[in-house]
Design a protein around this motif. Structure first.
Motif, PDB file in Angstrom:
ATOM      1  N   GLY A  51       7.959  11.570  48.048  1.00  0.00           N
ATOM      2  CA  GLY A  51       7.121  12.645  47.990  1.00  0.00           C
ATOM      3  C   GLY A  51       5.664  12.551  48.404  1.00  0.00           C
ATOM      4  O   GLY A  51       4.817  13.043  48.989  1.00  0.00           O
ATOM      5  N   SER A  54       4.929  12.154  52.016  1.00  0.00           N
ATOM      6  CA  SER A  54       4.897  13.665  52.638  1.00  0.00           C
ATOM      7  C   SER A  54       3.638  14.198  52.375  1.00  0.00           C
ATOM      8  O   SER A  54       3.144  14.798  53.381  1.00  0.00           O
ATOM      9  CB  SER A  54       6.125  14.303  52.278  1.00  0.00           C
ATOM     10  OG  SER A  54       7.326  13.982  52.214  1.00  0.00           O
ATOM     11  N   ALA A  94       3.592  20.784  45.554  1.00  0.00           N
ATOM     12  CA  ALA A  94       5.038  20.559  45.393  1.00  0.00           C
ATOM     13  C   ALA A  94       5.097  19.347  44.790  1.00  0.00           C
ATOM     14  O   ALA A  94       6.414  19.233  44.234  1.00  0.00           O
ATOM     15  CB  ALA A  94       5.580  20.157  46.996  1.00  0.00           C
ATOM     16  N   MET A  95       4.406  18.315  44.459  1.00  0.00           N
ATOM     17  CA  MET A  95       4.721  17.283  43.602  1.00  0.00           C
ATOM     18  C   MET A  95       4.935  17.400  42.297  1.00  0.00           C
ATOM     19  O   MET A  95       5.436  16.811  41.513  1.00  0.00           O
ATOM     20  CB  MET A  95       3.491  16.264  43.810  1.00  0.00           C
ATOM     21  CG  MET A  95       3.200  15.573  45.087  1.00  0.00           C
ATOM     22  SD  MET A  95       4.850  14.602  45.550  1.00  0.00           S
ATOM     23  CE  MET A  95       4.879  13.252  44.376  1.00  0.00           C
ATOM     24  N   PRO A  98       9.503  18.700  41.638  1.00  0.00           N
ATOM     25  CA  PRO A  98      10.599  17.741  42.197  1.00  0.00           C
ATOM     26  C   PRO A  98      11.564  18.435  42.768  1.00  0.00           C
ATOM     27  O   PRO A  98      12.284  18.165  43.664  1.00  0.00           O
ATOM     28  CB  PRO A  98      11.093  16.903  41.151  1.00  0.00           C
ATOM     29  CG  PRO A  98       9.685  16.964  40.130  1.00  0.00           C
ATOM     30  CD  PRO A  98       9.357  18.195  40.155  1.00  0.00           C
ATOM     31  N   LYS A 100      12.016  21.608  43.987  1.00  0.00           N
ATOM     32  CA  LYS A 100      11.775  22.083  45.210  1.00  0.00           C
ATOM     33  C   LYS A 100      11.012  21.437  46.235  1.00  0.00           C
ATOM     34  O   LYS A 100      10.469  22.099  47.218  1.00  0.00           O
ATOM     35  CB  LYS A 100      10.721  23.396  44.616  1.00  0.00           C
ATOM     36  CG  LYS A 100      11.329  24.175  43.478  1.00  0.00           C
ATOM     37  CD  LYS A 100      12.655  25.005  44.063  1.00  0.00           C
ATOM     38  CE  LYS A 100      13.134  26.042  43.048  1.00  0.00           C
ATOM     39  NZ  LYS A 100      14.552  25.845  42.725  1.00  0.00           N
ATOM     40  N   GLN A 101      10.658  20.134  45.844  1.00  0.00           N
ATOM     41  CA  GLN A 101       9.786  19.530  46.964  1.00  0.00           C
ATOM     42  C   GLN A 101      10.307  19.454  48.577  1.00  0.00           C
ATOM     43  O   GLN A 101       9.372  19.873  49.313  1.00  0.00           O
ATOM     44  CB  GLN A 101       9.647  17.858  46.305  1.00  0.00           C
ATOM     45  CG  GLN A 101       8.706  17.799  45.404  1.00  0.00           C
ATOM     46  CD  GLN A 101       8.727  16.055  45.139  1.00  0.00           C
ATOM     47  OE1 GLN A 101       9.588  15.348  45.875  1.00  0.00           O
ATOM     48  NE2 GLN A 101       7.854  15.620  44.267  1.00  0.00           N
ATOM     49  N   SER A 102      11.505  19.180  48.573  1.00  0.00           N
ATOM     50  CA  SER A 102      12.033  19.091  49.868  1.00  0.00           C
ATOM     51  C   SER A 102      11.646  20.292  50.688  1.00  0.00           C
ATOM     52  O   SER A 102      11.432  20.214  51.719  1.00  0.00           O
ATOM     53  CB  SER A 102      13.616  18.758  49.942  1.00  0.00           C
ATOM     54  OG  SER A 102      13.549  17.374  49.677  1.00  0.00           O
ATOM     55  N   PHE A 105       7.928  20.708  51.496  1.00  0.00           N
ATOM     56  CA  PHE A 105       7.586  19.992  52.606  1.00  0.00           C
ATOM     57  C   PHE A 105       8.194  20.428  53.936  1.00  0.00           C
ATOM     58  O   PHE A 105       7.474  20.348  54.823  1.00  0.00           O
ATOM     59  CB  PHE A 105       8.025  18.510  52.085  1.00  0.00           C
ATOM     60  CG  PHE A 105       7.436  17.831  51.020  1.00  0.00           C
ATOM     61  CD1 PHE A 105       5.874  18.047  50.662  1.00  0.00           C
ATOM     62  CD2 PHE A 105       8.193  16.924  50.113  1.00  0.00           C
ATOM     63  CE1 PHE A 105       5.449  17.418  49.565  1.00  0.00           C
ATOM     64  CE2 PHE A 105       7.358  16.274  49.161  1.00  0.00           C
ATOM     65  CZ  PHE A 105       6.246  16.587  48.881  1.00  0.00           C
TER      66      PHE A 105
END
Length: 157
Positions: A51, A54, A94-95, A98, A100-102, A105
């Motif tokens: 993360g 990214s 986004a961090m 977690p 939903k991060q992908s 990104f």
């Protein structure tokens, strides 16, 4: 093309491909943790580092767009400035999510590539650079897909 320009292009290519290596390594580590020493210890950190990396790369790409807005007025500067900030801030936010991060990104890298496409069409970025960015972005997207698929699975199943 001058010798210096050719060297710069080679350096840009090397740095861009090198920038994709951590994505590949993090993905491989997360998908195959048993192949790595200290896997249980490192896996806890790998997701966070994935993360953080990214966010750094998305912010770097946003900075390129910010720089273009400062030096060239052929693209609506306000749009480029706002969009580059929005993507960088979205990556940072986004961090905090977690699960939903992908997805976030993935969206960020796709938006950055679309902006690069528009800039290339307006002749603000060279075609070779856009082609290179497309290749590396495909690698990054493939690395983000397992996390995105997990997000979809957890949302619907």
């Amino acid at each position: 093309m001058t010798h210096n320009a050719s060297q710069n292009r080679l350096l840009i290519c090397c740095l861009m491909y090198a920038g994709a290596i951590p994505f590949v390594l993090f993905t491989f580590f997360l998908l195959e943790p048993h192949l790595w020493p200290f896997s249980s210890y490192l896996q806890v950190y790998a997701i966070g580092y994935f993360g953080y990396y990214s966010v750094v790369i998305l912010s770097f790409l946003a900075g390129i767009h910010w720089g273009l807005a400062l030096i060239d007025s052929r693209f609506p500067q306000r749009t480029l400035l706002l969009l580059s900030n929005a993507v960088a801030l979205m990556a940072w936010v986004a961090m905090a999510f977690p699960a939903k991060q992908s997805s976030l990104f993935l969206l960020g890298f796709i938006v950055q590539l679309i902006v690069d496409f528009v800039l290339m069409r307006r002749e603000l970025l060279p075609r070779w650079y856009f082609n290179l960015r497309t290749q590396v972005t495909v690698v990054v997207i493939l690395c983000l897909l397992p996390g995105f698929i997990d997000t979809i699975k957890s949302a619907f199943f």
